[in-house]
Design a protein around this motif. Structure first.
Motif, PDB file in Angstrom:
ATOM      1  N   ASN A  78      -2.792  -1.469  -3.623  1.00 54.30           N
ATOM      2  CA  ASN A  78      -1.731  -0.471  -3.461  1.00 54.30           C
ATOM      3  C   ASN A  78      -0.466  -1.063  -2.852  1.00 54.30           C
ATOM      4  N   ASP A 284      -4.769   9.037  -4.471  1.00 53.87           N
ATOM      5  CA  ASP A 284      -3.480   9.169  -5.163  1.00 53.87           C
ATOM      6  C   ASP A 284      -3.557  10.185  -6.303  1.00 53.87           C
ATOM      7  N   GLN A 295      -4.643   4.741 -14.567  1.00 60.36           N
ATOM      8  CA  GLN A 295      -4.542   4.172 -13.217  1.00 60.36           C
ATOM      9  C   GLN A 295      -5.333   5.003 -12.207  1.00 60.36           C
ATOM     10  N   THR A 296      -5.519   6.287 -12.503  1.00 65.61           N
ATOM     11  CA  THR A 296      -6.257   7.159 -11.606  1.00 65.61           C
ATOM     12  C   THR A 296      -7.684   6.649 -11.385  1.00 65.61           C
ATOM     13  N   GLN A 298      -8.720   3.569 -11.348  1.00 66.89           N
ATOM     14  CA  GLN A 298      -8.630   2.472 -10.387  1.00 66.89           C
ATOM     15  C   GLN A 298      -8.463   2.989  -8.971  1.00 66.89           C
ATOM     16  N   ASN A 299      -7.593   3.990  -8.806  1.00 66.11           N
ATOM     17  CA  ASN A 299      -7.361   4.553  -7.475  1.00 66.11           C
ATOM     18  C   ASN A 299      -8.612   5.228  -6.924  1.00 66.11           C
ATOM     19  N   GLY A 303     -10.433   4.095  -3.587  1.00 65.72           N
ATOM     20  CA  GLY A 303     -10.481   5.131  -2.561  1.00 65.72           C
ATOM     21  C   GLY A 303     -11.910   5.519  -2.214  1.00 65.72           C
ATOM     22  N   ALA A 349      -0.540   8.348  -1.146  1.00 67.37           N
ATOM     23  CA  ALA A 349      -1.394   7.206  -0.830  1.00 67.37           C
ATOM     24  C   ALA A 349      -0.683   6.206   0.076  1.00 67.37           C
ATOM     25  N   ASP A 353      -1.992   3.978   3.206  1.00 70.02           N
ATOM     26  CA  ASP A 353      -2.056   2.517   3.110  1.00 70.02           C
ATOM     27  C   ASP A 353      -1.645   1.835   4.415  1.00 70.02           C
TER      28      ASP A 353
END
Length: 381
Positions: A78, A284, A295-296, A298-299, A303, A349, A353
């Motif tokens: 991130n 995120d 990408q969600t 991956q997040n 997470g 996010a 971070d």
């Protein structure tokens, strides 16, 4: 700031962030360097955040765990989205790691000058991200209650000293804002709008912040879409237009009043929005009127790893709560207050971070206390 002021005079005050990051960039502004140097400085802050986390951990846990935690922070994906941006997040992460380091050195070596440094760093954190100003106050009263109960007197006293020093660091800024707006303990005028969006009552809105002109074309870039603009305008146009006709402190107060009305009228929706905020901090996701993107996934994976690792560390910490050392406890107190307060506003996010070093610090110490398990098969006697 080079011209002697931080905000324009009333009514057009601009206190959407504290002066901490601006102070750090003053040498670059004095030298009139191109903006690319401001962004390149993020690499230095990020590197130092990794180094200070490692230096802190080698004092309290095994070197291998210290190295692993530092590597995990260095590879934390991130952060790489934020490195090119002239935002406060990378600098804030550096300050968080520096806070962990100075607190640990104070504990390990007993040098009181590190106690003072820790207070200064936390104070500068509040000047950089003003939410830490509220964290300081809540942490102070929490530590005071523990202190007067007579438990852990030495370190409760150290905590109160650190937090008092941090308050003194922020005092010049608070005196400046008081002179500007005639309100005590006034940190900024962005909170009202953030709280307003957090209190959104529409079932299709999840508490994420929207720009004042009511378009959905807002970062993070992958979620951009304008298909929800008509619904945003239908839900908010009349009220937003009225509030934006005012300026500065008055505008901020009107947003807060509107948010409080929404919360009172729809308390269950506010609780759901808080839940959505926590989800955005960790994963995120979700965003109002937005597309789904790959990408969600991956997040959510990253997470989820952080979430379940925290749950495991939490269970171990509760069982062995009397064995947890002072710097870990104090850092966790700061993290917990910050995390809970962040859920009260439109959360993202990047707000989570910045405190990841605290989680890595806590996990490395906690898992380092678990006795090694011998998996080697042995013959019975």
């Amino acid at each position: 700031m080079l011209h002697g002021f931080f905000s324009p005079p009333p009514p057009d005050i601009n206190l959407w962030s504290g002066p901490g990051y601006s102070i750090a960039l003053i040498p670059f502004a004095v030298l009139n360097l191109p903006y690319i140097y401001y962004a390149l400085l993020n690499a230095v802050f990020y590197y130092l955040a990794v180094v200070f986390l490692y230096k802190a951990l080698v004092k309290i846990t095994q070197p291998m765990l210290a190295k692993l935690s530092a590597i995990l922070l260095a590879l934390y994906h991130n952060v790489y989205y934020l490195l090119p941006a002239i935002y406060t997040e990378i600098f804030t992460m550096f300050l968080v790691s520096l806070f962990i380091y100075s607190l640990t050195i104070y504990y390990a070596l007993g040098k009181k000058n590190y106690l003072i440094i820790t207070g200064i760093v936390i104070g500068f954190l509040a000047l950089t991200k003003v939410i830490f100003g509220y964290v300081i106050v809540i942490a102070f009263f929490s530590c005071f209650l523990f202190f007067i109960s007579g438990r852990g007197k030495k370190f409760r006293k150290a905590s109160l000293t650190i937090l008092l020093i941090s308050m003194l660091v922020t005092l010049p800024y608070l005196l400046y804002t008081y002179k500007l707006v005639k309100k005590p303990f006034y940190w900024g005028n962005a909170g009202g709008m953030s709280l307003y969006w957090m209190s959104a009552t529409s079932e299709l809105e999840y508490g994420d912040w929207k720009v004042p002109n009511l378009t959905n074309s807002l970062n993070p870039n992958p979620f951009k879409t304008t298909e929800g603009d008509s619904m945003l305008k239908a839900n908010h146009s009349a009220q937003i237009t009225r509030i934006l006709s005012y300026h500065g402190v008055t505008q901020d107060s009107l947003f807060k009043q509107a948010a409080i009305r929404n919360i009172k009228a729809h308390p269950k929706k506010f609780i759901r929005n808080y839940y959505y905020n926590v989800s955005r901090l960790l994963f995120d996701f979700p965003y109002s009127y937005s597309y789904q993107i790959t990408q969600t996934i991956q997040n959510i994976i990253i997470g989820s790893f952080i979430l379940w690792a925290s749950v495991a560390a939490g269970i171990v910490s509760i069982i062995n709560r009397r064995k947890i050392i002072y710097p870990v406890k104090f850092a966790l107190l700061i993290f917990a207050i910050y995390f809970l307060l962040s859920g009260m506003l439109s959360a993202y996010a990047r707000m989570f971070d910045v405190v990841v070093p605290i989680l890595l610090f806590w996990m490395a110490y906690t898992f380092g206390q678990i006795p090694a398990i011998n998996l080697r098969f042995t013959q019975p006697d």
